[in-house]
Design a protein around this motif. Structure first.
Motif, PDB file in Angstrom:
ATOM      1  N   ASN A   1     -76.520 -31.368 -12.729  1.00  0.00           N
ATOM      2  CA  ASN A   1     -77.594 -32.182 -12.135  1.00  0.00           C
ATOM      3  C   ASN A   1     -78.088 -33.256 -13.096  1.00  0.00           C
ATOM      4  OD1 ASN A   1     -78.892 -30.411 -13.899  1.00  0.00           O
ATOM      5  ND2 ASN A   1     -80.727 -30.231 -12.609  1.00  0.00           N
ATOM      6  N   ALA A   2     -77.234 -33.645 -14.050  1.00  0.00           N
ATOM      7  CA  ALA A   2     -77.646 -34.621 -15.057  1.00  0.00           C
ATOM      8  C   ALA A   2     -77.978 -35.974 -14.446  1.00  0.00           C
ATOM      9  CB  ALA A   2     -76.548 -34.777 -16.116  1.00  0.00           C
ATOM     10  N   ASP A   3     -77.165 -36.439 -13.487  1.00  0.00           N
ATOM     11  CA  ASP A   3     -77.411 -37.746 -12.878  1.00  0.00           C
ATOM     12  C   ASP A   3     -78.748 -37.777 -12.137  1.00  0.00           C
ATOM     13  OD1 ASP A   3     -75.056 -38.707 -13.864  1.00  0.00           O
ATOM     14  OD2 ASP A   3     -73.924 -38.432 -12.006  1.00  0.00           O
ATOM     15  N   GLU A   4     -79.029 -36.689 -11.447  1.00  0.00           N
ATOM     16  CA  GLU A   4     -80.298 -36.588 -10.714  1.00  0.00           C
ATOM     17  C   GLU A   4     -81.483 -36.639 -11.681  1.00  0.00           C
ATOM     18  OE1 GLU A   4     -82.719 -32.959  -8.544  1.00  0.00           O
ATOM     19  OE2 GLU A   4     -80.525 -32.964  -8.445  1.00  0.00           O
ATOM     20  N   LYS A   5     -81.402 -35.873 -12.766  1.00  0.00           N
ATOM     21  CA  LYS A   5     -82.484 -35.846 -13.751  1.00  0.00           C
ATOM     22  C   LYS A   5     -82.612 -37.185 -14.477  1.00  0.00           C
ATOM     23  CE  LYS A   5     -84.266 -31.891 -13.087  1.00  0.00           C
ATOM     24  NZ  LYS A   5     -85.674 -31.832 -12.602  1.00  0.00           N
ATOM     25  N   LYS A   6     -81.479 -37.804 -14.749  1.00  0.00           N
ATOM     26  CA  LYS A   6     -81.506 -39.091 -15.430  1.00  0.00           C
ATOM     27  C   LYS A   6     -82.213 -40.137 -14.577  1.00  0.00           C
ATOM     28  CE  LYS A   6     -78.506 -42.283 -17.944  1.00  0.00           C
ATOM     29  NZ  LYS A   6     -77.127 -42.575 -18.392  1.00  0.00           N
ATOM     30  N   ALA A   7     -81.943 -40.124 -13.282  1.00  0.00           N
ATOM     31  CA  ALA A   7     -82.597 -41.077 -12.379  1.00  0.00           C
ATOM     32  C   ALA A   7     -84.101 -40.854 -12.366  1.00  0.00           C
ATOM     33  CB  ALA A   7     -82.013 -40.941 -10.977  1.00  0.00           C
ATOM     34  N   GLU A   8     -84.532 -39.585 -12.333  1.00  0.00           N
ATOM     35  CA  GLU A   8     -85.965 -39.274 -12.352  1.00  0.00           C
ATOM     36  C   GLU A   8     -86.608 -39.771 -13.646  1.00  0.00           C
ATOM     37  OE1 GLU A   8     -86.514 -35.104 -11.850  1.00  0.00           O
ATOM     38  OE2 GLU A   8     -85.556 -35.032  -9.870  1.00  0.00           O
ATOM     39  N   LEU A   9     -85.944 -39.525 -14.764  1.00  0.00           N
ATOM     40  CA  LEU A   9     -86.493 -39.923 -16.064  1.00  0.00           C
ATOM     41  C   LEU A   9     -86.565 -41.439 -16.213  1.00  0.00           C
ATOM     42  CD1 LEU A   9     -84.614 -37.264 -18.193  1.00  0.00           C
ATOM     43  CD2 LEU A   9     -87.102 -37.463 -18.040  1.00  0.00           C
ATOM     44  N   GLU A  10     -85.571 -42.144 -15.708  1.00  0.00           N
ATOM     45  CA  GLU A  10     -85.598 -43.600 -15.784  1.00  0.00           C
ATOM     46  C   GLU A  10     -86.741 -44.172 -14.955  1.00  0.00           C
ATOM     47  OE1 GLU A  10     -81.633 -44.772 -14.694  1.00  0.00           O
ATOM     48  OE2 GLU A  10     -80.966 -44.830 -16.793  1.00  0.00           O
ATOM     49  N   GLN A  11     -87.019 -43.536 -13.811  1.00  0.00           N
ATOM     50  CA  GLN A  11     -88.156 -43.973 -12.994  1.00  0.00           C
ATOM     51  C   GLN A  11     -89.475 -43.761 -13.727  1.00  0.00           C
ATOM     52  OE1 GLN A  11     -87.837 -41.864  -9.282  1.00  0.00           O
ATOM     53  NE2 GLN A  11     -86.255 -43.231  -8.463  1.00  0.00           N
ATOM     54  N   GLN A  12     -89.494 -42.797 -14.643  1.00  0.00           N
ATOM     55  CA  GLN A  12     -90.705 -42.509 -15.407  1.00  0.00           C
ATOM     56  C   GLN A  12     -90.770 -43.313 -16.712  1.00  0.00           C
ATOM     57  OE1 GLN A  12     -90.618 -38.245 -15.949  1.00  0.00           O
ATOM     58  NE2 GLN A  12     -90.378 -37.861 -13.760  1.00  0.00           N
ATOM     59  N   GLY A  13     -89.764 -44.176 -16.941  1.00  0.00           N
ATOM     60  CA  GLY A  13     -89.805 -45.051 -18.095  1.00  0.00           C
ATOM     61  C   GLY A  13     -88.850 -44.748 -19.213  1.00  0.00           C
ATOM     62  N   SER A  14     -88.033 -43.707 -19.091  1.00  0.00           N
ATOM     63  CA  SER A  14     -87.085 -43.373 -20.149  1.00  0.00           C
ATOM     64  C   SER A  14     -85.974 -44.417 -20.213  1.00  0.00           C
ATOM     65  CB  SER A  14     -86.466 -41.993 -19.897  1.00  0.00           C
ATOM     66  OG  SER A  14     -87.415 -40.973 -20.082  1.00  0.00           O
ATOM     67  N   ILE A  15     -85.531 -44.703 -21.418  1.00  0.00           N
ATOM     68  CA  ILE A  15     -84.410 -45.609 -21.648  1.00  0.00           C
ATOM     69  C   ILE A  15     -83.330 -44.823 -22.387  1.00  0.00           C
ATOM     70  CG2 ILE A  15     -83.626 -47.721 -22.783  1.00  0.00           C
ATOM     71  CD1 ILE A  15     -86.461 -48.797 -22.525  1.00  0.00           C
ATOM     72  N   PHE A  16     -82.156 -44.756 -21.787  1.00  0.00           N
ATOM     73  CA  PHE A  16     -81.074 -43.952 -22.350  1.00  0.00           C
ATOM     74  C   PHE A  16     -80.183 -44.801 -23.250  1.00  0.00           C
ATOM     75  CE2 PHE A  16     -82.585 -41.329 -18.975  1.00  0.00           C
ATOM     76  CZ  PHE A  16     -82.306 -40.027 -19.366  1.00  0.00           C
ATOM     77  N   GLN A  17     -79.798 -44.218 -24.374  1.00  0.00           N
ATOM     78  CA  GLN A  17     -78.943 -44.900 -25.339  1.00  0.00           C
ATOM     79  C   GLN A  17     -77.475 -44.525 -25.198  1.00  0.00           C
ATOM     80  OE1 GLN A  17     -80.383 -47.218 -27.387  1.00  0.00           O
ATOM     81  NE2 GLN A  17     -82.203 -46.712 -26.174  1.00  0.00           N
ATOM     82  N   THR A  18     -77.189 -43.455 -24.458  1.00  0.00           N
ATOM     83  CA  THR A  18     -75.813 -43.003 -24.248  1.00  0.00           C
ATOM     84  C   THR A  18     -75.616 -42.715 -22.768  1.00  0.00           C
ATOM     85  OG1 THR A  18     -76.139 -40.600 -24.374  1.00  0.00           O
ATOM     86  CG2 THR A  18     -76.035 -41.803 -26.458  1.00  0.00           C
ATOM     87  N   SER A  19     -74.364 -42.426 -22.411  1.00  0.00           N
ATOM     88  CA  SER A  19     -74.076 -41.976 -21.046  1.00  0.00           C
ATOM     89  C   SER A  19     -73.801 -40.478 -21.016  1.00  0.00           C
ATOM     90  CB  SER A  19     -72.873 -42.741 -20.480  1.00  0.00           C
ATOM     91  OG  SER A  19     -71.763 -42.644 -21.351  1.00  0.00           O
TER      92      SER A  19
END
Length: 485
Positions: free
Chosen positions: A118-136
């Motif tokens: 469920n990484a993609d789902e969690k990543k989308a939620e975190l990005e909506q909350q302002g997280s910026i990811f440095q890796t894939s």
């Protein structure tokens, strides 16, 4: 036509050392012993009690950690390390682990064996909350979940983060003065604890403990988080208990023969799989041979049960590089001969039983059968020491598309014709459970059998299971009925 794709590859292996004056050097040796679990990248992060220092790179452990690189790893308190095969997130230096993060409240390094479904789902939620990811990498998702937790202790933050992810994971978390280790509730990936004097050592396989000179203490408990500090070691559950579901392919293919998983020696288990295979699929032949290296044990077991002599009919060239270049299509077709050769004087004029651990996409099996026949084998009977792989794995093995699996789209008879053998038989799911030996009854065997049965131990979303429309309504109906083992 068979797809020209690679066979099985596992995502990675992890090592941790706590409380040893040569923690980084020991971690290097541990990673070297786990090189079979990943060859695309390696990294180590060490701690001296005040700061974390990391070195990582693409390539083999010996290529990444030259003497001058190891010297950069300051400190003698603790270290964690990782070898990687890219499945989730793809390649690139930024995805090589351990991932290392610095903040005003301190530093954190993470290493992860497995895959979060469920990484993609969690990543989308975190990005909506302002997280910026440095890796894939899916591993970075857990780092962001930890950072966003309002729990006061790091252990509490890790617990909260792990309860939000699904899938297979064996995690290492290192700060300046703490080491935390956690497995998923099902124990899909192996993780063992050892001691070297007063130091603690943790590794994906017990063979790494042996190489580092550590004494095996126990296999870590799924669903628990183990914390090691200057005060010692403590463990506690972070989630409710779940049915055990160790990846069956750890016994069949991935782990080294000298490793023990849950008290079961891998070589012994593979030999028994070979014996069960003979019971289910006997054949008259002159010799038995195994495909090096992971199938040798099963071939020995088949030979012992049948009374047919075991011979070294196939030889592996151990000096072929990982990136051997074939400049033309004709040479690419012949490339398998650079890695594997048939011993003509052994197989010529003989009926050969070729034992292999699995058939994923069929290309390699076809080429090996052809090698044996070109060397003069009169018959080649293929025996596979695992059931047909008919379903994708989402837990850290690169079989994420069902249409790439030959057994999902072809019958045994069709596969036999495609690989050009004289006969073909697979081990049954029941034979697999009996051979590994945890429990002969499939429903109680404690193994993940998803790639053979489609019964996934964790929740798996429908989009993952039906990534191509061609799978059709029948496949969709089946995946909706997935249940735990």
């Amino acid at each position: 036509m068979l797809p020209e794709l690679k066979g099985l590859n596992e995502e990675c292996g992890v090592v941790a050392v706590w409380g040893h004056e040569q923690a980084a050097d020991l971690t290097y040796y541990g990673l070297h012993s786990l090189q079979h679990r990943g060859q695309e990248g390696a990294g180590i992060v060490s701690s001296d009690g005040f700061q974390l220092t990391g070195v990582k790179g693409e390539g083999l452990v010996s290529e990444v950690f030259r003497k001058d690189e190891l010297a950069k790893l300051v400190g003698h308190r603790a270290a964690i390390g990782h070898v990687r095969y890219a499945t989730a997130g793809g390649g690139g230096l930024e995805n090589v682990q351990p991932l290392l993060f610095h903040s005003q409240t301190g530093s954190l390094a993470l290493a992860h064996n497995g895959n979060l479904v469920n990484a993609d789902e969690k990543k989308a939620e975190l990005e909506q909350q302002g997280s910026i990811f440095q890796t894939s990498s899916d591993t970075e998702v857990v780092a962001h979940l930890i950072k966003r937790s309002r729990t006061s202790t790091l252990q509490g933050k890790i617990k909260e983060a792990l309860c939000q992810v699904d899938g297979a994971f064996a995690f290492l978390f290192l700060t300046e003065d703490e080491l935390h280790v956690a497995q998923d509730p099902y124990g899909l990936r192996p993780l063992s604890l050892g001691k070297l004097g007063d130091a603690y050592v943790i590794a994906s396989e017990t063979c790494a403990l042996d190489v580092m000179g550590a004494e095996f203490v126990k296999d870590l408990v799924p669903g628990e988080i183990t914390t090691i500090t200057a005060e010692g070691l403590r463990s506690e559950r972070y989630t409710k208990e779940a049915p055990r579901a160790m990846c069956s392919m750890e016994y069949v293919y991935f782990s080294r023969p000298d490793s023990n998983i849950d008290g079961i020696n891998v070589h012994t288990a593979r030999k028994q799989l070979g014996k069960e295979l003979y019971k289910e699929a006997p054949i008259e032949a002159d010799l038995v041979t195994g495909v090096p290296d992971s199938s040798i044990s099963a071939a020995i077991g088949y030979a012992e049960a049948s009374g047919i002599p075991y011979e070294m009919g196939l030889l592996k060239n151990r000096y072929v590089g990982r990136t051997f270049i074939q400049p033309s299509q004709s040479l690419r077709e012949e490339g398998v001969k650079m890695k594997l050769s048939a011993v003509r004087k052994v197989v010529e004029g003989k009926r050969v039983v070729m034992v292999d651990d699995s058939i994923v996409r069929g290309t390699t099996s076809r080429r090996i059968v052809r090698l044996l026949k070109e060397a003069g084998a009169t018959e080649v009977h293929v025996r596979i020491s695992s059931p047909p792989i008919t379903h994708p794995c989402f837990y850290g093995i690169d079989t994420s598309k069902q249409e790439e699996l030959i057994a999902a789209t072809h019958s045994v008879e069709e596969i036999l014709e495609l690989i050009g053998a004289d006969s073909l038989s697979y081990l049954s799911v029941e034979g697999l459970a009996k051979g590994i030996g945890r429990h002969e009854e499939v429903s109680k065997c404690g193994q993940c059998l998803a790639c053979f049965t489609g019964m996934y131990p964790t929740p798996v979303s429908l989009p993952l299971l039906t990534s191509r429309e061609e799978r059709g309504a029948a496949c969709q109906e089946r995946t909706q009925k997935l249940v735990s083992i």
